[in-house]
Motif scaffolding. Structure first.
Motif, PDB file in Angstrom:
ATOM      1  N   ARG A   2       0.854  -1.192   0.000  1.00  0.00           N
ATOM      2  CA  ARG A   2       0.000   0.000   0.000  1.00  0.00           C
ATOM      3  C   ARG A   2       0.888   1.239   0.000  1.00  0.00           C
ATOM      4  N   PRO A   3       0.355   2.357  -0.449  1.00  0.00           N
ATOM      5  CA  PRO A   3       1.177   3.571  -0.431  1.00  0.00           C
ATOM      6  C   PRO A   3       1.380   4.087   0.991  1.00  0.00           C
ATOM      7  N   ARG A   4       2.500   4.741   1.175  1.00  0.00           N
ATOM      8  CA  ARG A   4       2.766   5.428   2.438  1.00  0.00           C
ATOM      9  C   ARG A   4       2.109   6.805   2.380  1.00  0.00           C
ATOM     10  N   PRO A   5       2.025   7.512   3.506  1.00  0.00           N
ATOM     11  CA  PRO A   5       1.459   8.869   3.474  1.00  0.00           C
ATOM     12  C   PRO A   5       2.183   9.735   2.431  1.00  0.00           C
ATOM     13  N   GLY A   6       1.398  10.489   1.678  1.00  0.00           N
ATOM     14  CA  GLY A   6       1.952  11.357   0.641  1.00  0.00           C
ATOM     15  C   GLY A   6       2.246  10.657  -0.667  1.00  0.00           C
ATOM     16  N   GLU A   7       1.839   9.383  -0.766  1.00  0.00           N
ATOM     17  CA  GLU A   7       2.081   8.606  -1.977  1.00  0.00           C
ATOM     18  C   GLU A   7       0.781   8.009  -2.506  1.00  0.00           C
ATOM     19  N   VAL A   8       0.792   7.678  -3.783  1.00  0.00           N
ATOM     20  CA  VAL A   8      -0.206   6.818  -4.410  1.00  0.00           C
ATOM     21  C   VAL A   8       0.583   5.758  -5.166  1.00  0.00           C
ATOM     22  N   LEU A   9      -0.083   4.708  -5.588  1.00  0.00           N
ATOM     23  CA  LEU A   9       0.593   3.620  -6.284  1.00  0.00           C
ATOM     24  C   LEU A   9       0.051   3.414  -7.681  1.00  0.00           C
ATOM     25  N   HIS A  10       0.944   2.987  -8.548  1.00  0.00           N
ATOM     26  CA  HIS A  10       0.578   2.502  -9.875  1.00  0.00           C
ATOM     27  C   HIS A  10       1.159   1.093  -9.977  1.00  0.00           C
TER      28      HIS A  10
END
Length: 179
Positions: A2-10
Motif C-alpha cells: 500500500r502507499p505510504r502517506p503522501g504517496e499513491v501507487l501505480h
C-alpha cells in the motif's frame, strides 16, 4: 503493498517505466488523458495480473449483517475478491511491480465514490519499482478472502444486488455468462 502517506501507487507488470505520461485509457469512459494511480483503500483492487477479471466486495456503512454473511461468508473478514480458476496460475506466477508516485498531482475520480486518483501532467516515480511479491500471501496478510470460481457472473450479480461496496475490473475478460 500500500502507499505510504503522501504517496499513491501505480501497479504494472512492466518494471522499466521511468515517467508516467497522461493517456486516454483504452477502457476509460471519457476522453481526457490521465496518469492513473490508487490510494491505500483501493490498492488491493490491483493485486492481480493486469488483464485478470476480478469481482470484489467489502463492507461499507449500511452493509447488512445478512449481506456480509451471504457474500463474504463466515470466518471473519470484511472483504472478498473473486477470480476464475483459469487465472489462478497467472495470479500465482505474475511478476507485478508497484510504482510509488507523489500524491500531490493526483485528485480522486469516480462517482459517487472515487475508485482511483488521476493526474493531468506527467509524473516521475519516487524511486524504482518495487516487486509486489506473492499475491496470494498479500491477500491473506491483509485479511482479504480470495475466492476462486468457475465463473464470476453469479457472484457479481449477487454482489451488485447487495448492500456491500463493490468493484469489478476487467470483467470483459471473464468467461461468458452461463446460459
Amino acid at each position: 503493498m500500500r502507499p505510504r502517506p503522501g504517496e499513491v501507487l501505480h501497479f504494472s507488470e512492466d518494471p522499466s517505466l521511468t515517467l508516467f505520461h497522461p493517456h486516454v485509457a483504452a477502457t476509460g469512459r471519457g476522453s481526457e488523458a490521465y496518469v492513473w494511480a490508487v490510494d491505500a483503500p483501493r490498492a488491493p483492487d490491483y493485486w492481480f495480473p493486469r488483464a485478470c477479471p476480478r469481482a470484489m466486495a467489502w463492507a461499507v456503512p449500511g452493509t447488512t449483517g445478512d449481506d456480509l454473511l451471504r457474500i463474504v461468508g463466515p470466518g471473519g473478514g470484511r472483504r472478498v475478491h473473486a477470480v476464475e480458476y483459469g487465472w489462478l496460475e497467472r495470479l500465482r506466477t505474475v511478476r507485478l511491480f508497484a510504482y510509488r508516485l507523489p500524491a500531490g498531482p493526483f485528485r480522486p475520480i469516480g462517482e459517487p465514490v472515487p475508485h482511483a486518483v488521476v493526474a493531468t501532467r506527467s509524473v516521475h516515480p519516487l524511486g524504482p519499482p518495487e516487486p509486489v511479491g506473492d499475491l496470494l500471501a498479500l491477500h491473506r496478510d491483509a485479511g482479504i478472502q480470495l475466492r476462486v470460481l468457475d465463473n464470476l457472473w453469479e457472484f457479481w450479480e449477487a454482489v451488485t444486488a447487495s448492500t456491500l461496496g463493490f468493484s469489478g475490473i476487467r470483467l470483459r475478460n471473464a468467461r461468458p455468462r452461463p446460459a
